[in-house]
Design an enzyme around this catalytic site. Structure first.
Site, short mmCIF file in Angstrom:
data_model
loop_
_atom_site.label_atom_id
_atom_site.label_comp_id
_atom_site.label_asym_id
_atom_site.label_seq_id
_atom_site.Cartn_x
_atom_site.Cartn_y
_atom_site.Cartn_z
N CYS A 272 0.80 -1.23 0.00
CA CYS A 272 0.00 0.00 0.00
C CYS A 272 0.83 1.28 0.00
O CYS A 272 0.83 2.02 -0.97
CB CYS A 272 -0.94 0.01 1.21
N LYS A 275 3.25 2.32 -3.11
CA LYS A 275 2.58 2.52 -4.41
C LYS A 275 1.49 3.60 -4.33
O LYS A 275 1.23 4.30 -5.30
CB LYS A 275 2.06 1.20 -4.98
C1 UDX Z 1 -1.23 0.64 5.57
C2 UDX Z 1 -2.12 1.58 6.39
O1 UDX Z 1 -1.66 1.64 7.73
C3 UDX Z 1 -3.57 1.11 6.32
O2 UDX Z 1 -4.40 2.01 7.04
C4 UDX Z 1 -3.98 1.04 4.87
O3 UDX Z 1 -5.30 0.59 4.75
C5 UDX Z 1 -3.05 0.13 4.09
O4 UDX Z 1 -1.69 0.55 4.25
P1 UDX Z 1 -0.16 -1.77 6.02
O5 UDX Z 1 0.33 -1.76 4.61
O6 UDX Z 1 -0.74 -3.02 6.58
O7 UDX Z 1 -1.27 -0.65 6.21
O8 UDX Z 1 1.10 -1.38 6.91
P2 UDX Z 1 1.43 -0.35 8.08
O9 UDX Z 1 1.11 -0.92 9.40
O10 UDX Z 1 0.91 1.01 7.76
O11 UDX Z 1 3.03 -0.33 7.95
C6 UDX Z 1 3.63 0.07 6.71
C7 UDX Z 1 5.12 -0.02 6.79
O12 UDX Z 1 5.65 1.01 7.62
C8 UDX Z 1 5.69 -1.33 7.34
O13 UDX Z 1 6.76 -1.73 6.49
C9 UDX Z 1 6.18 -0.95 8.72
O14 UDX Z 1 7.26 -1.75 9.14
C10 UDX Z 1 6.61 0.49 8.51
N1 UDX Z 1 6.59 1.30 9.74
C11 UDX Z 1 5.44 1.51 10.44
C12 UDX Z 1 7.77 1.91 10.17
O15 UDX Z 1 8.84 1.77 9.56
N2 UDX Z 1 7.73 2.70 11.30
C13 UDX Z 1 6.61 2.91 12.00
O16 UDX Z 1 6.66 3.65 13.00
C14 UDX Z 1 5.42 2.29 11.56
#
Ligand code: UDX
Length: 447
Positions: A272, A275
Site C-alpha cells: 500500500c 505505491k
Molecule cells: C497501511 C495503512 O496503515 C492502512 O491504514 C492502509 O489501509 C493500508 O496501508 P499496512 O500496509 O498493513 O497498512 O502497513 P502499516 O502498518 O501502515 O506499515 C507500513 C510499513 O511502515 C511497514 O513496512 C512498517 O514496518 C513500517 N513502519 C510503520 C515503520 O517503519 N515505522 C513505523 O513507526 C510504523
C-alpha cells in the site's frame, strides 16, 4: 425488510477479510475471485494468506465447513453474482503500473465491466480498492452505460483502512467508516450494512466521490510522511551521534505529535504505502496540481535511502567488504504478523547484500514461501538459530515478536562473529552487549 445480500469481488487481503467479516455481521455473502486456486482454498475454509484470526473467521462461516453458519459461499459466475447481490463490494488490487508511478486500474475496470451487464435490478456497487481520485465518477458513468437496471444500479465509494496483521479487527471494528455516495439510497444501504460497528460508536462520514477517494490516499501519505520524518531525524542522529529512539519518545509525548508511526528503521514497504504515494503524485500531475505533492517525492527518497544505509552499515560491520561474507537476515516480510513480502524493505536489503557478493541466509516466521518465490537465489534457513550459524554479521530487519525473545548467548555460540545490526529499533541492546555482541542500530549512537 430482509437484510441486503452481499457480494465481494476480489478475495485478497482486503476482500477475503471483508467477506468473512460481512458473514460475521450476519449477512449472506457470495465471493468471487478470478484466481481459481484462491477460491479453492477459501471453499475449504482456508485463508489464501497468513492473517491472524482470518482462518478461524472463515471456518465459522464458509458453507460446507463443519459447524459453520454457511453464510459465506463462493462462485466463479458473474451471472450468479449479479443475480444474488444487493450490495457488491469491489475489493480487487490496484498495483503500481510497470515502469510508471501511476496505478494500474485494469482489475477494477475489468471487475466493473464483468459485473455491470448482470445488474438487472436495484443494486449498489461499492468500490473499496484504493484508486486515483476521479475513478469513481468514471466508473459510475460506465455502470450507467452497461447495467440493464439503468439508474437503479448505483455506485458508492467506501475506502478501506485495514492494516495487515490487524485486518480482522480493523474490518469488524473500524476506527471510521467513510462513504462517498451519489445520493440517499447508497447512504441508506451502507448504513444498514455497517449498522453493527456504527452502533458500537464507529464514526460514519458521508462525502462526495472525490473526497472519499482522497481520504485513503491522504491518510496513507500522512502515515508515510510520519515514518520518513523520523527516518530523516535518524539520518541527523547518525551524523550528530544522537539517539533517534529517545528523540521519538520525547517528541511523541506531545500529543499533537503522538508516538505512533515514529519508529525509525529501514522504513515502510508493503502493498500500500509505497505505491499509493506514487500513484497520488502521478494523479496530482494529471490534475495540474503536482506542486502540492512534490514533498512526497522526498518522503519516498528518504524511505529508500534507509535501505541503502542498512547495506552500508552491514558493509562497515564487515570491515568494508561484502564479498564472500556470511550474513544472517532475520525477517523477510514488510512487517510482522503478515506473510506479505511485497516491496519489503527487509527482502530488498537482503537482495542488495546478495547482489553485492555476500552469502545471505534469511529466516522469517511466515514469509519464507513468498520470499523464496520473489528471491530464489537467497539462502533460507528453518530457524533464526540456523540462519545465524556461521554468520559474520546478523541483521534484524522485521520486528517479529519471536526475535525479541532470542537468546543472545545461544546465538553467540553459533555465530562466526558477534555483530548484530537492528534495522527496526525494537531489540534491547543491553542483553546483546552483555552477551558479547557489538550492537548497532539505525539512528542510534555506536555505544
Ligand atoms: C497501511 C495503512 O496503515 C492502512 O491504514 C492502509 O489501509 C493500508 O496501508 P499496512 O500496509 O498493513 O497498512 O502497513 P502499516 O502498518 O501502515 O506499515 C507500513 C510499513 O511502515 C511497514 O513496512 C512498517 O514496518 C513500517 N513502519 C510503520 C515503520 O517503519 N515505522 C513505523 O513507526 C510504523
Amino acid at each position: 425488510m430482509a437484510s441486503p445480500k452481499i457480494t465481494v469481488i476480489g478475495l485478497g487481503y482486503l476482500g477475503a477479510t471483508h467477506a468473512a467479516a460481512m458473514a460475521e455481521l450476519g449477512f449472506e455473502v457470495l465471493g468471487l475471485d478470478v484466481v481459481p486456486e484462491k477460491m479453492r482454498k477459501l471453499e475449504q475454509g482456508h485463508a489464501p494468506m497468513f492473517e491472524p484470526g482470518l482462518e478461524e473467521l472463515l471456518r465459522s462461516h464458509v458453507a460446507g465447513v463443519e459447524g459453520s453458519s454457511g453464510r459465506l459461499r463462493f462462485t466463479d459466475s458473474w451471472e450468479e453474482i449479479g443475480a444474488f447481490g444487493d450490495v457488491h463490494f469491489v475489493c480487487v488490487n490496484t498495483p503500481q503500473k510497470h515502469g510508471e508511478y501511476g496505478c494500474d486500474m485494469s482489475y477494477v475496470d475489468s471487475a466493473v465491466e464483468s459485473l455491470a451487464p448482470h445488474l438487472h435490478g436495484p443494486a449498489l456497487v461499492v468500490g473499496k480498492s484504493t484508486v486515483p481520485v476521479g475513478s469513481a465518477a468514471r466508473l459510475a458513468a460506465r455502470i450507467a452505460e452497461l447495467a440493464p437496471a439503468g439508474a437503479e444500479a448505483e455506485l458508492a465509494w467506501n475506502p478501506e483502512f485495514l492494516r495487515e496483521g490487524f485486518a480482522v479487527q480493523d474490518t469488524l471494528h473500524p476506527d471510521r467508516i467513510v462513504v462517498g455516495v451519489a445520493g440517499p439510497r447508497g447512504e441508506a444501504l451502507l448504513r444498514e450494512v455497517y449498522a453493527t460497528p456504527v452502533a458500537e460508536g464507529t464514526p460514519f462520514l458521508v462525502t462526495d466521490f472525490p473526497t472519499a477517494e482522497l481520504v485513503k490516499t491522504a491518510a496513507n501519505s500522512f502515515l508515510a510522511t510520519k515514518i520518513s520524518f523520523i527516518n530523516a531525524m535518524a539520518e541527523i542522529c547518525e551524523a550528530a551521534d544522537g539517539d533517534v529512539v529517545k528523540l521519538a519518545e520525547a517528541i511523541g509525548h506531545d500529543d499533537r505529535i503522538g508516538r505512533k508511526f515514529l519508529r525509525a528503521g529501514i522504513g515502510f514497504g508493503g502493498g500500500c504505502l509505497p505505491k499509493d504515494l506514487r500513484a497520488f503524485m502521478a494523479r496530482a500531475g494529471e490534475l495540474g496540481a503536482s506542486e502540492a505533492l512534490t514533498f512526497l517525492r522526498e518522503i519516498d527518497s528518504i524511505n529508500m535511502r534507509r535501505r541503502a544505509q542498512m547495506v552500508e552499515m552491514a558493509r562497515e560491520a564487515l570491515g568494508g567488504a561484502l564479498l564472500g561474507k556470511r550474513i544472517a537476515v532475520l525477517g523477510a516480510t514488510f512487517k510482522p504478523d503478515s506473510d506479505d513480502v511485497r516491496d519489503s524493505p527487509a527482502l530488498n536489503v537482503a537482495g542488495q547484500l546478495h547482489l553485492q557478493g555476500a552469502q545471505v541466509t534469511v529466516y522469517d516466521p511466515k514469509g519464507m514461501e513468498n520470499a523464496r518465490a520473489v528471491f530464489p537465489t537467497l539462502g533460507y534457513a528453518d530457524s533464526a538459530l540456523d540462519a545465524v550459524r556461521g554468520a559474520d554479521v546478523v541483521l534484524h530487519l522485521t520486528e517479529w515478536a519471536e526475535f525479541k525473545e532470542l537468546d543472545p548467548a545461544a546465538l553467540g555460540d553459533v555465530a562466526s562473529s558477534r555483530h548484530i545490526l537492528d534495522g527496526r529499533n525494537t531489540l534491547d541492546p543491553v542483553p546483546w552487549r552483555k552477551a558479547g555482541w557489538t550492537f548497532r542500530a539505525l539512528g542510534r549512537p555506536t555505544l
